[in-house]
Design a protein around this motif. Sequence first.
Motif, PDB file in Angstrom:
ATOM      1  N   ALA A   8      24.885  52.751 -18.982  1.00  0.00           N
ATOM      2  CA  ALA A   8      24.949  53.379 -20.302  1.00  0.00           C
ATOM      3  C   ALA A   8      25.104  52.297 -21.356  1.00  0.00           C
ATOM      4  CB  ALA A   8      26.123  54.352 -20.361  1.00  0.00           C
ATOM      5  N   ARG A   9      24.417  52.448 -22.493  1.00  0.00           N
ATOM      6  CA  ARG A   9      24.513  51.467 -23.555  1.00  0.00           C
ATOM      7  C   ARG A   9      24.745  52.193 -24.871  1.00  0.00           C
ATOM      8  NH1 ARG A   9      19.457  52.102 -25.766  1.00  0.00           N
ATOM      9  NH2 ARG A   9      17.765  52.553 -24.325  1.00  0.00           N
ATOM     10  N   ALA A  10      25.166  51.433 -25.873  1.00  0.00           N
ATOM     11  CA  ALA A  10      25.451  52.028 -27.169  1.00  0.00           C
ATOM     12  C   ALA A  10      24.225  52.752 -27.710  1.00  0.00           C
ATOM     13  CB  ALA A  10      25.876  50.932 -28.145  1.00  0.00           C
ATOM     14  N   GLY A  11      24.403  53.991 -28.137  1.00  0.00           N
ATOM     15  CA  GLY A  11      23.313  54.745 -28.723  1.00  0.00           C
ATOM     16  C   GLY A  11      22.415  55.419 -27.732  1.00  0.00           C
ATOM     17  N   GLN A  12      22.713  55.315 -26.449  1.00  0.00           N
ATOM     18  CA  GLN A  12      21.875  55.944 -25.436  1.00  0.00           C
ATOM     19  C   GLN A  12      22.100  57.458 -25.446  1.00  0.00           C
ATOM     20  OE1 GLN A  12      22.648  54.480 -21.569  1.00  0.00           O
ATOM     21  NE2 GLN A  12      21.266  55.882 -20.537  1.00  0.00           N
ATOM     22  N   PRO A  13      21.056  58.264 -25.518  1.00  0.00           N
ATOM     23  CA  PRO A  13      21.264  59.708 -25.554  1.00  0.00           C
ATOM     24  C   PRO A  13      21.700  60.250 -24.203  1.00  0.00           C
ATOM     25  CG  PRO A  13      18.932  59.219 -25.415  1.00  0.00           C
ATOM     26  CD  PRO A  13      19.639  57.909 -25.569  1.00  0.00           C
ATOM     27  N   ALA A  25      27.264  61.220 -36.516  1.00  0.00           N
ATOM     28  CA  ALA A  25      27.682  61.158 -37.912  1.00  0.00           C
ATOM     29  C   ALA A  25      27.418  62.469 -38.650  1.00  0.00           C
ATOM     30  CB  ALA A  25      26.959  60.005 -38.609  1.00  0.00           C
ATOM     31  N   THR A  26      26.255  63.069 -38.384  1.00  0.00           N
ATOM     32  CA  THR A  26      25.865  64.304 -39.075  1.00  0.00           C
ATOM     33  C   THR A  26      25.247  65.261 -38.063  1.00  0.00           C
ATOM     34  OG1 THR A  26      25.320  62.923 -40.995  1.00  0.00           O
ATOM     35  CG2 THR A  26      24.647  65.235 -41.076  1.00  0.00           C
ATOM     36  N   PRO A  27      26.069  66.036 -37.334  1.00  0.00           N
ATOM     37  CA  PRO A  27      25.553  66.885 -36.245  1.00  0.00           C
ATOM     38  C   PRO A  27      24.478  67.872 -36.675  1.00  0.00           C
ATOM     39  CG  PRO A  27      27.939  66.709 -36.154  1.00  0.00           C
ATOM     40  CD  PRO A  27      27.522  66.090 -37.457  1.00  0.00           C
ATOM     41  N   ALA A  28      24.448  68.236 -37.970  1.00  0.00           N
ATOM     42  CA  ALA A  28      23.484  69.239 -38.414  1.00  0.00           C
ATOM     43  C   ALA A  28      22.162  68.627 -38.856  1.00  0.00           C
ATOM     44  CB  ALA A  28      24.073  70.057 -39.563  1.00  0.00           C
ATOM     45  N   SER A  29      21.990  67.327 -38.696  1.00  0.00           N
ATOM     46  CA  SER A  29      20.772  66.684 -39.167  1.00  0.00           C
ATOM     47  C   SER A  29      19.595  66.998 -38.247  1.00  0.00           C
ATOM     48  CB  SER A  29      20.969  65.171 -39.278  1.00  0.00           C
ATOM     49  OG  SER A  29      21.278  64.623 -38.016  1.00  0.00           O
ATOM     50  N   THR A  45      25.320  69.834 -27.183  1.00  0.00           N
ATOM     51  CA  THR A  45      25.348  69.908 -25.730  1.00  0.00           C
ATOM     52  C   THR A  45      26.775  70.072 -25.253  1.00  0.00           C
ATOM     53  OG1 THR A  45      25.692  67.550 -25.243  1.00  0.00           O
ATOM     54  CG2 THR A  45      23.438  68.246 -25.793  1.00  0.00           C
ATOM     55  N   SER A  46      26.945  70.229 -23.957  1.00  0.00           N
ATOM     56  CA  SER A  46      28.293  70.352 -23.399  1.00  0.00           C
ATOM     57  C   SER A  46      29.080  69.064 -23.540  1.00  0.00           C
ATOM     58  CB  SER A  46      28.213  70.752 -21.921  1.00  0.00           C
ATOM     59  OG  SER A  46      27.467  69.796 -21.187  1.00  0.00           O
ATOM     60  N   HIS A  47      28.388  67.974 -23.895  1.00  0.00           N
ATOM     61  CA  HIS A  47      29.038  66.686 -24.092  1.00  0.00           C
ATOM     62  C   HIS A  47      29.145  66.327 -25.566  1.00  0.00           C
ATOM     63  CE1 HIS A  47      28.724  66.073 -19.786  1.00  0.00           C
ATOM     64  NE2 HIS A  47      27.460  66.413 -19.871  1.00  0.00           N
ATOM     65  N   GLY A  48      28.935  67.315 -26.440  1.00  0.00           N
ATOM     66  CA  GLY A  48      29.024  67.064 -27.861  1.00  0.00           C
ATOM     67  C   GLY A  48      27.654  66.967 -28.503  1.00  0.00           C
ATOM     68  N   PRO A  49      27.620  66.677 -29.820  1.00  0.00           N
ATOM     69  CA  PRO A  49      26.322  66.584 -30.517  1.00  0.00           C
ATOM     70  C   PRO A  49      25.507  65.412 -30.010  1.00  0.00           C
ATOM     71  CG  PRO A  49      28.110  65.812 -31.922  1.00  0.00           C
ATOM     72  CD  PRO A  49      28.758  66.413 -30.719  1.00  0.00           C
ATOM     73  N   ASN A  50      24.210  65.645 -29.879  1.00  0.00           N
ATOM     74  CA  ASN A  50      23.323  64.594 -29.400  1.00  0.00           C
ATOM     75  C   ASN A  50      21.911  64.873 -29.887  1.00  0.00           C
ATOM     76  OD1 ASN A  50      22.333  62.372 -27.810  1.00  0.00           O
ATOM     77  ND2 ASN A  50      24.070  62.681 -26.454  1.00  0.00           N
ATOM     78  N   CYS A  77      21.081  72.529 -23.440  1.00  0.00           N
ATOM     79  CA  CYS A  77      22.120  73.117 -24.297  1.00  0.00           C
ATOM     80  C   CYS A  77      22.499  74.536 -23.889  1.00  0.00           C
ATOM     81  CB  CYS A  77      21.640  73.128 -25.736  1.00  0.00           C
ATOM     82  SG  CYS A  77      20.840  71.601 -26.252  1.00  0.00           S
ATOM     83  N   ASN A  78      22.375  74.827 -22.584  1.00  0.00           N
ATOM     84  CA  ASN A  78      22.731  76.149 -22.061  1.00  0.00           C
ATOM     85  C   ASN A  78      21.956  77.272 -22.742  1.00  0.00           C
ATOM     86  OD1 ASN A  78      24.736  75.125 -20.242  1.00  0.00           O
ATOM     87  ND2 ASN A  78      26.101  74.865 -22.005  1.00  0.00           N
ATOM     88  N   GLN A  79      20.674  77.024 -22.982  1.00  0.00           N
ATOM     89  CA  GLN A  79      19.783  78.036 -23.528  1.00  0.00           C
ATOM     90  C   GLN A  79      18.647  78.289 -22.551  1.00  0.00           C
ATOM     91  OE1 GLN A  79      18.582  77.823 -27.692  1.00  0.00           O
ATOM     92  NE2 GLN A  79      19.936  76.056 -27.994  1.00  0.00           N
ATOM     93  N   PRO A  80      17.916  79.395 -22.697  1.00  0.00           N
ATOM     94  CA  PRO A  80      16.766  79.648 -21.822  1.00  0.00           C
ATOM     95  C   PRO A  80      15.655  78.632 -22.067  1.00  0.00           C
ATOM     96  CG  PRO A  80      17.462  81.650 -22.992  1.00  0.00           C
ATOM     97  CD  PRO A  80      18.177  80.508 -23.632  1.00  0.00           C
ATOM     98  N   THR A  81      14.785  78.489 -21.096  1.00  0.00           N
ATOM     99  CA  THR A  81      13.596  77.649 -21.249  1.00  0.00           C
ATOM    100  C   THR A  81      12.352  78.543 -21.246  1.00  0.00           C
ATOM    101  OG1 THR A  81      13.449  77.306 -18.851  1.00  0.00           O
ATOM    102  CG2 THR A  81      14.673  75.662 -20.138  1.00  0.00           C
ATOM    103  N   TYR A  82      11.370  78.167 -22.064  1.00  0.00           N
ATOM    104  CA  TYR A  82      10.132  78.921 -22.161  1.00  0.00           C
ATOM    105  C   TYR A  82       8.949  77.951 -22.205  1.00  0.00           C
ATOM    106  CZ  TYR A  82      13.174  82.805 -23.516  1.00  0.00           C
ATOM    107  OH  TYR A  82      14.151  83.759 -23.534  1.00  0.00           O
ATOM    108  N   ILE A  83       7.781  78.455 -21.815  1.00  0.00           N
ATOM    109  CA  ILE A  83       6.528  77.723 -21.955  1.00  0.00           C
ATOM    110  C   ILE A  83       5.780  78.303 -23.147  1.00  0.00           C
ATOM    111  CG2 ILE A  83       4.329  77.130 -20.900  1.00  0.00           C
ATOM    112  CD1 ILE A  83       6.750  75.841 -19.535  1.00  0.00           C
ATOM    113  N   TYR A  84       5.312  77.413 -24.031  1.00  0.00           N
ATOM    114  CA  TYR A  84       4.591  77.819 -25.234  1.00  0.00           C
ATOM    115  C   TYR A  84       3.203  77.180 -25.263  1.00  0.00           C
ATOM    116  CZ  TYR A  84       9.009  79.439 -27.328  1.00  0.00           C
ATOM    117  OH  TYR A  84      10.183  80.099 -27.588  1.00  0.00           O
TER     118      TYR A  84
END
Length: 552
Positions: free
Chosen positions: A84-89, A222-226, A232-237, A295-302
């Motif tokens: 793991a490194r700084a800034g790694q999603p 810094a700005t989770p709503a951006s 996610t279950s591990h916080g904003p990402n 993010c614990n949501q359903p998955t769909y094909i579009y």
Amino acid sequence: MQLPLPGIGQYEEVLVPRTVASSARRTLTTTRRARRRPLHAAVALLAATCLLAVGADAAGGAGTTSSTRPSRSGSQPLSLSPAARAGQPYVTPGHNATQGPLGTHPSKAHGIELTVLNGLLHGEPIFNADFADPFALVVGDSVYAYATNTYGSVHLPGAHIPVIAITRATGFSGHYLGDALPTVPQWTVSGYQWAPSVWARPDGTYVLYYATPATHPINCVATPASFGCVETSHGPNTAMCISRATSTSPAGPFVDDSSSAFVCPYAQGGAIDPSIYVRADGTPWLLWKSDGDCCNQPTYIYSQQLSPDGLSTVGPPHKLIGATQAWEGNLVEAPSMIKEGAVYWLFYSANLWGTPNYSIGIAACTSVVGPCAKPLGRAWHTSTDSANGQGYGGSEFFQTGNLIWMVHHGLVPGESGDYAHRRLYVDLLVFPLEGLPRVAVRAPAAAVADATLYDDDPSLPTQPHQAFLHLLTTVPGSFSGVSRTAAMSDGDLACADLAKQDSEARIVSTLTGRHLSDFESYVVAEFAARYLCPKEVPQQTSDMQRALLDGP
């Protein structure tokens, strides 16, 4: 002459594949790699220490440019370190960077030739490398295959989008070309470029579609709503979303000049697994998966229409399917589509890729925008279909002549987990007059593929008998102990049986009685009809169609 498969003349759409990829033959050894530690507590650490080095890291951070990034031919790999490194999603299990070629000669493993024909015949991988989420594109007499990003290794540097070429000159084995996308745009993060798909535009240029982080993770701290941020279950990402790049060559380098991802439904967790589909009228469409499992949501094909240049979307996305069956494990992904007759066949993968439960599903659609219905209550293609691979998924399709090929990835037998190797596999697809598409039976599939791939060989003699004998010598690992006299005798016998309208099973039985394998018998019958007794081609074609579906 090309073998017309059932219903093949009814194809109305351009088949544009995506890569698929992997599993290894049982004689190959496996290599374990260190687990990547997910970014659990690192988000808080980032906020506390303000480690802003993501884009500035010239060893592979997302903010580097072509002038500052080390050359892909240099000795230093891209910074796709498993640590793991700084800034790694943070990414969900099964979506980490994968290892690249496992040796200096990826088309061989322990002396074993890894080729398209051997892959078809034995159900073995055709490239000795991690080659996840494959896509394949035919350009001239070459097939270019692309895959999800890889780590660097002692053999080769890592690649954002690894690409290989398969040609007659290489014996239809994969030749590693390097990184098709050597630089990623500044708004994203290097090391998480997934599931590429490439469209060959009518003007002779190419568009690469790929999933990549929608922004730097530290922006989401810094700005989770951006834009591009998800909870996610591990916080904003950062969400994974879809971008595009262009090139004048199918091998790259592709250049992404965008300012942001162009398909990014981050309210649904983002979008991954783009797959290009081109209608008969030339209109490009993009299939993709909403990445809700982040993010614990359903998955769909579009499906979503693209602009004529393929660089932007036109209109809203159309929901095709979601996870509705138990075997899918609440997850659908990796879509691809082909059209046969009036049916748009949607293929997709489901369940967790790092297990043998990962399989390929199928749905029948009335149009590219649906509606779609799943004709089976189970997977269409599963690990139980082969002893040499497991965890099949990521299917894409391409066409050579009248043959429809499927590429996909799979695991080494006995290996599982988030860091298992996904290798590249290939199969032929056939369409019965009624029912679902099917994977062709291996021995006749390899024989008809051999005949089709070598039939236009420029070195082919013009005299039919000489052409027949020449073609037999091109078959890898076969006919080595058969004399020219015996080979001609086998061909004459096949022609005699075809004249009597014997079934392919009867012809194969006769030839195997002369110490040929099933595969060699199919090859003899196919080449004999084409060059020794061409009037029997209709009979051989009919027999081979049945053999591809049912075997001898």
